[in-house]
Motif scaffolding. Structure first.
Motif, PDB file in Angstrom:
ATOM      1  N   SER A  73      39.905 -48.489  99.594  1.00  0.00           N
ATOM      2  CA  SER A  73      40.324 -47.888 100.857  1.00  0.00           C
ATOM      3  C   SER A  73      41.846 -48.040 100.979  1.00  0.00           C
ATOM      4  CB  SER A  73      39.601 -48.510 102.051  1.00  0.00           C
ATOM      5  OG  SER A  73      39.915 -47.801 103.236  1.00  0.00           O
ATOM      6  N   HIS A  74      42.408 -47.720 102.138  1.00  0.00           N
ATOM      7  CA  HIS A  74      43.846 -47.872 102.351  1.00  0.00           C
ATOM      8  C   HIS A  74      44.139 -47.874 103.840  1.00  0.00           C
ATOM      9  CE1 HIS A  74      43.307 -43.477 102.559  1.00  0.00           C
ATOM     10  NE2 HIS A  74      44.357 -43.494 103.352  1.00  0.00           N
ATOM     11  N   TYR A  75      45.336 -48.336 104.189  1.00  0.00           N
ATOM     12  CA  TYR A  75      45.787 -48.355 105.574  1.00  0.00           C
ATOM     13  C   TYR A  75      46.596 -47.094 105.861  1.00  0.00           C
ATOM     14  CZ  TYR A  75      44.520 -53.310 105.559  1.00  0.00           C
ATOM     15  OH  TYR A  75      43.832 -54.494 105.461  1.00  0.00           O
ATOM     16  N   GLY A  76      46.387 -46.544 107.083  1.00  0.00           N
ATOM     17  CA  GLY A  76      47.109 -45.350 107.482  1.00  0.00           C
ATOM     18  C   GLY A  76      47.074 -45.173 108.984  1.00  0.00           C
ATOM     19  N   PRO A  77      47.580 -44.041 109.500  1.00  0.00           N
ATOM     20  CA  PRO A  77      47.594 -43.805 110.951  1.00  0.00           C
ATOM     21  C   PRO A  77      46.176 -43.754 111.517  1.00  0.00           C
ATOM     22  CG  PRO A  77      48.978 -42.225 109.787  1.00  0.00           C
ATOM     23  CD  PRO A  77      48.183 -42.935 108.753  1.00  0.00           C
ATOM     24  N   GLU A  78      46.057 -44.087 112.774  1.00  0.00           N
ATOM     25  CA  GLU A  78      44.767 -44.037 113.457  1.00  0.00           C
ATOM     26  C   GLU A  78      44.937 -43.453 114.851  1.00  0.00           C
ATOM     27  OE1 GLU A  78      43.044 -47.739 114.485  1.00  0.00           O
ATOM     28  OE2 GLU A  78      44.892 -48.554 115.294  1.00  0.00           O
ATOM     29  N   GLY A  79      43.831 -43.070 115.446  1.00  0.00           N
ATOM     30  CA  GLY A  79      43.847 -42.543 116.802  1.00  0.00           C
ATOM     31  C   GLY A  79      44.817 -41.390 116.936  1.00  0.00           C
ATOM     32  N   PRO A  80      45.629 -41.403 117.964  1.00  0.00           N
ATOM     33  CA  PRO A  80      46.596 -40.309 118.162  1.00  0.00           C
ATOM     34  C   PRO A  80      47.854 -40.456 117.311  1.00  0.00           C
ATOM     35  CG  PRO A  80      46.766 -41.855 119.963  1.00  0.00           C
ATOM     36  CD  PRO A  80      45.620 -42.344 119.106  1.00  0.00           C
ATOM     37  N   GLY A  81      47.913 -41.444 116.417  1.00  0.00           N
ATOM     38  CA  GLY A  81      49.067 -41.609 115.548  1.00  0.00           C
ATOM     39  C   GLY A  81      50.052 -42.651 115.998  1.00  0.00           C
ATOM     40  N   THR A  82      49.719 -43.424 117.038  1.00  0.00           N
ATOM     41  CA  THR A  82      50.636 -44.447 117.532  1.00  0.00           C
ATOM     42  C   THR A  82      50.271 -45.837 117.037  1.00  0.00           C
ATOM     43  OG1 THR A  82      49.303 -44.569 119.553  1.00  0.00           O
ATOM     44  CG2 THR A  82      51.264 -43.172 119.606  1.00  0.00           C
ATOM     45  N   THR A  83      49.192 -45.965 116.283  1.00  0.00           N
ATOM     46  CA  THR A  83      48.806 -47.226 115.661  1.00  0.00           C
ATOM     47  C   THR A  83      48.312 -46.935 114.254  1.00  0.00           C
ATOM     48  OG1 THR A  83      46.566 -47.081 116.570  1.00  0.00           O
ATOM     49  CG2 THR A  83      48.173 -48.348 117.837  1.00  0.00           C
ATOM     50  N   CYS A  84      48.125 -47.987 113.461  1.00  0.00           N
ATOM     51  CA  CYS A  84      47.665 -47.832 112.081  1.00  0.00           C
ATOM     52  C   CYS A  84      46.568 -48.849 111.784  1.00  0.00           C
ATOM     53  CB  CYS A  84      48.824 -48.038 111.104  1.00  0.00           C
ATOM     54  SG  CYS A  84      50.161 -46.828 111.272  1.00  0.00           S
ATOM     55  N   SER A  85      45.669 -48.458 110.896  1.00  0.00           N
ATOM     56  CA  SER A  85      44.585 -49.340 110.484  1.00  0.00           C
ATOM     57  C   SER A  85      43.962 -48.791 109.217  1.00  0.00           C
ATOM     58  CB  SER A  85      43.552 -49.458 111.603  1.00  0.00           C
ATOM     59  OG  SER A  85      42.546 -50.390 111.231  1.00  0.00           O
TER      60      SER A  85
END
Length: 405
Positions: A180-192
């Motif tokens: 897997s990998h980490y990237g933007p989440e939700g509306p783009g204001t956080t990452c996971s």
């Protein structure tokens, strides 16, 4: 922590998952904006501002109390400090960046910053969850063990703290190395973690993460506190009115703990599974940001439930506000190494010359319930540091305390 559906030029009419993938390529320059409206970003920023501020204050206050008052430096309180430190790191390493991104409507620290943010916050969040499970097990084992607590033995708790960080690293390092990998989440204001990739590599990681970092800690907490309640109910035959009050208090605490755990983390887990196994675009930016914010509220709630509802910490907090020494009370120690002498037959011994008395305690294993000022005579009790025997005798926790003066 759902991967974002970002709005890019020329991407508005495409599938949201494809837009999110395109957005990852623009992280380095921070050239994309979120899919939320300005009002939506403002609401999220206000919520994150409150969470970050109160989470920072609450957890810093816990650490100040622990450092200032020696009476708080027991093994089980060290585990509470581990929870506060992990929550404090979330408030310092995570919330400010997502708050700033929400105020500007875009991610501000680039692709590498996004990966670092996702790793650091996932690490601290899982440490907090595992520590809550370790805390529940320690309280359970303290009550059910046939030995008395030893306030000088930090080995067991230290191992629990090391295990919580090692366990969290086991599940947060793989995305850095290709699982897997980490990237933007939700509306783009956080990452996971990337919840939306449909590859076998990503889905297998998410399934393992959901089971071993959310479901397993929850089952441990429910099992241990359920056993504690069962043990407390067996005290009714000794002192019905007292044990009923104890049971109601413990039941209230357990319900609050479990409900807050579910409120903070269950929506997050459900949204992650919907994003992983649902059709593309099922999870909208507006819907995905809510679980992420709820998960961050655990940094504010944990100190209140596990520390300030603890009578010993509360007395020290009052003393800190009033600039005086904390009121003295008894302490229920939290490790189990010193053998306990059985006090059977104490009812027939009559008054004793010493000023020791036995006080029956049935609690969650929290240190320091205040002991009432009783006389010198010993009340008939049953020693219950031992687990239930085959003859179904009640299980109680006995506590020896000394009267002041």
């Amino acid at each position: 922590m759902i991967v974002s559906n970002v709005s890019l030029s020329g991407c508005a009419d495409f599938n949201s998952a494809l837009c999110a993938g395109a957005g990852e390529g623009h992280l380095g320059g921070g050239s994309y904006r979120t899919a939320l409206t300005p009002t939506g970003n403002l609401v999220v920023a206000v919520c994150l501002g409150f969470i970050g501020t109160f989470g920072l204050i609450n957890n810093l206050l816990v650490l100040v109390l622990f450092c200032r008052y020696k009476m708080l430096r027991s093994p089980i309180n060290l585990l509470l400090m581990n929870i506060s430190i992990s929550d404090l790191l979330v408030c310092v390493l995570g919330t400010p960046f997502s708050f700033a991104a929400s105020t500007q409507g875009r991610w501000l620290i680039g692709e590498r910053g996004c990966v670092w943010y996702g790793f650091a916050n996932s690490l601290c969040g899982i440490v907090s969850l595992i520590s809550l499970a370790v805390l529940s097990y320690e309280r359970y084992s303290t009550m059910m063990a046939p030995t008395e607590a030893d306030s000088s033995n930090y080995r067991k708790i230290s191992l629990g703290i090391i295990m919580s960080w090692a366990y969290s690293l086991i599940w947060t390092l793989p995305p850095l190395f290709g699982w897997s990998h980490y990237g933007p989440e939700g509306p783009g204001t956080t990452c996971s973690v990337d919840w939306t990739a449909k590859t076998a590599n990503n889905i297998s990681y998410i399934i393992c993460l959901f089971i071993f970092c959310l479901i397993v800690p929850f089952l441990v907490i429910v099992f241990c506190y359920g056993k504690l309640l069962s043990a407390i109910r067996q005290v009714r035959g000794i002192n019905a009115s007292m044990s009923r009050k104890r049971e109601q208090r413990v039941l209230f605490m357990v319900v609050i703990m479990v409900m807050c755990y579910l409120i903070c983390w269950l929506p997050y887990g459900i949204m992650a599974l919907l994003a992983t196994f649902g059709p593309p675009g099922l999870v909208t930016p507006e819907a995905s940001i809510i679980p992420s914010v709820l998960a961050k509220t655990s940094t504010v709630i944990n100190p209140v439930i596990y520390v300030f509802m603890n009578k010993q910490f509360y007395r020290c907090f009052q003393a800190l506000l009033q600039c005086e020494a904390p009121r003295r009370g008894s302490s229920l120690k939290s490790s189990s190494k010193v053998p306990t002498k059985a006090m059977r037959g104490i009812a027939g011994t009559g008054p004793r010359r010493t000023n020791e008395f036995l006080f029956m305690v049935a609690s969650l294993g929290q240190p320091a319930a205040t002991v009432p000022q009783l006389g010198l005579s010993c009340e008939p009790t049953i020693d219950i540091t031992k687990a239930p025997s085959s003859d179904n005798k009640p299980v109680v926790v006995s506590l020896v305390a000394h009267r002041d003066g």
